[in-house]
Design an enzyme around this catalytic site. Structure first.
Site, PDB file in Angstrom:
ATOM      1  N   THR A   1       1.077  -1.023   0.100  1.00 34.25           N
ATOM      2  CA  THR A   1       0.015  -0.024  -0.016  1.00 34.25           C
ATOM      3  C   THR A   1       0.780   1.121  -0.003  1.00 34.25           C
ATOM      4  O   THR A   1       0.416   2.208  -0.536  1.00 34.25           O
ATOM      5  CB  THR A   1      -0.985  -0.091   1.127  1.00 34.25           C
ATOM      6  OG1 THR A   1      -0.022  -0.218   2.341  1.00 34.25           O
ATOM      7  CG2 THR A   1      -2.130  -0.767   1.387  1.00 34.25           C
TER       8      THR A   1
ATOM      9  N   ASP B   1       9.688   1.280   4.672  1.00 32.95           N
ATOM     10  CA  ASP B   1      10.766   0.708   5.428  1.00 32.95           C
ATOM     11  C   ASP B   1      11.620   2.074   5.873  1.00 32.95           C
ATOM     12  O   ASP B   1      12.244   1.782   7.128  1.00 32.95           O
ATOM     13  CB  ASP B   1      11.626  -0.037   4.516  1.00 32.95           C
ATOM     14  CG  ASP B   1      10.904  -1.009   4.057  1.00 32.95           C
ATOM     15  OD1 ASP B   1       9.555  -1.206   4.206  1.00 32.95           O
ATOM     16  OD2 ASP B   1      11.394  -1.701   2.955  1.00 32.95           O
TER      17      ASP B   1
END
Ligand code: NG1
Length: 451
Positions: A41, A184
């Site tokens: 997403t 991340d």
């Protein structure tokens, strides 16, 4: 995920001194992350909910008098590398680990314009397995950026700095050829020990949420390597490209509905941009704009008012559509439903309702498998076995195509769960089962070596 290759900090310091005699190194560390929910997403600007991981990538570094970046890695599979840190780095062949260091430098420069062109000795080591969907590649980008910035006295100091650096690095990592999102970089730079974090994008925002005290998060490796620097890259890039295609169809629909162009850079803008749709409204728009079922390129191009060649040039520069066509509607269905699941999952954490959280994890896995096609038989087997072994929730984590699963388990059942997984899934695995209890860690930073 064995610890046999883990080097002590003492051994690391010794190795650095042998490679770069006389230099007193500092160390940049970045944790891994395990994504609890919100998969595929982030590149659409829709939220995710990961936690940091105590397994880490670390780099010992010292400034050099010249402008060379001299790179060494304690892992034998990553050979020595070197580049000139003064100019604009050019990419090494796909799969070379120095590309991630170059991406870190590019992001550091974008974050700190005017960063002096200084060289660096860098020795990298990791306790985080590569290709397991636990963010080892971004951890390397982050430690490299922190090393370059710290050596120039420009390490991020405030929350605002970290937000800016995370955004710059998300963009910079595209240098390695993957079209990933910003999960991340944000998780590694803004995550927190003891908590999960819900991350929203454009603008980047991180909200911490408590993990349930009476549960453990267990990671199980499928042992199928999915390194995005290698074979998994095209597979990974397909979904961001297909979402951009679906977004183009939605733009056309909006132009028809409103009689004028509505700015829509990515699918997530539907929720946050000038339209501020509810998820139900977004789903209705998807029904009108994106036909259900498989579509081949000529059909998609016709809907966009383009020739197939022009559509491929504009939207699919680095991926080929499978000949049987692609289901764009399934992709947007995943986006809307996963957005809703992430919001509910955050609420479940705040309400301390691990059972509700677990159900959302299972639904997320099903959608990753059926709507996105990013699971694989090994991951599906691990998820099924985990649910049979009593997990509250189980799903693939990270990009998929291999890598690991993440499982939510009652804390007092953790060891019986691991035993059951070992019996059901790893009976033929040499050595201990590649399973570990995930512990959170502080966010990435720079400091002195321990001990
Ligand atoms: P991992 O699992 O680290 O390969 C990738 C992307 C994320 C996100 C997930 C899927 C990169 C660096 N990371 O993560 O941005 O899209 O897949 O949710 O590309």
């Amino acid at each position: 995920m064995s610890d046999k290759e883990v080097h002590s900090e003492e051994a690391l310091r010794g190795a650095f001194q042998r490679l770069f005699p006389g230099e007193a190194p500092r160390v940049a560390r970045a944790p891994g992350r395990v994504n609890l929910i919100g998969e595929h997403t982030d590149y659409n600007g829709l939220p995710v909910l990961p936690m940091t991981l105590a397994h880490e990538v670390r780099a010992l570094f010292s400034p050099r008098a010249d402008t060379r970046a001299v790179l060494r890695n304690l892992r034998a599979e990553y050979g020595p590398a070197e580049f000139d840190a003064a100019g604009a780095p050019s990419p090494s062949p796909a799969g070379s680990w120095d590309n991630y260091v170059k991406a870190g430098l590019i992001g550091a420069r974008q974050y700190a314009p005017g960063l002096p062109p200084a060289g660096l000795n860098l020795l990298v080591d990791a306790t985080l397995p590569a290709g397991a969907g636990l963010s080892s590649s971004t951890a390397l980008v982050v430690v490299a950026a922190l090393a370059f910035l710290d050596a120039a006295g420009r390490a991020p100091a405030s929350l605002r700095d970290r937000l800016r650096l995370a955004s710059a690095l998300a963009e910079a990592e595209h240098f390695v050829g993957t079209r990933g999102g910003g999960m991340d970089h944000a998780a590694l730079l803004l995550g927190s020990a003891g908590q999960a974090c819900k991350i929203d994008f454009f603008p980047l925002r991180v909200e911490h949420a408590p993990l349930p005290d009476d549960c453990a998060v267990v990671v199980c490796d499928s042992m199928v390597k999915a390194e995005k620097s290698g074979a998994a890259r095209e597979k990974y890039n397909l979904n961001p490209r297909l979402c951009a295609l679906a977004c183009a169809l939605v733009r056309r629909q909006l132009r028809e509905d409103f009689g004028e162009d509505v700015p829509l850079e990515r699918l997530g803008d539907l929720w946050f941009g000038p339209l501020c749709l509810t998820t139900r409204e977004a789903e209705n728009l998807f029904l009108a704009a994106v036909p259900e079922g498989r579509l081949a390129l000529p059909e998609i191009a016709r809907l966009l008012g383009l020739s197939p060649e022009a559509a491929a040039r504009q939207y699919l520069p680095d991926v080929a559509l499978p000949p049987e066509g692609v289901d764009l509607h399934a992709r947007v269905t995943h986006q809307a439903a996963e957005y809703r699941r992430v919001e509910h999952a955050r609420d479940a954490l705040i309400a301390n309702d691990p059972e509700a959280f677990g159900r959302l994890m299972v639904a997320s896995h099903d959608s990753c498998r059926d709507n996105l096609g990013v699971s694989c038989p090994e991951l599906d087997r691990l998820v099924d076995a985990a649910l049979r072994a009593g997990a509250l929730g189980a799903r693939l984590t990270g990009a998929g195509f291999g890598g690991a699963t993440v499982n939510l388990v009652w804390r007092d059942k953790t060891f019986s769960f691991i035993e059951e997984m070992a019996r059901a899934c790893y009976a033929n695995h040499p050595g201990p089962p590649p399973v570990f209890i995930a512990e959170t860690a502080p966010p990435a930073g720079v400091g002195e070596l321990r001990g």
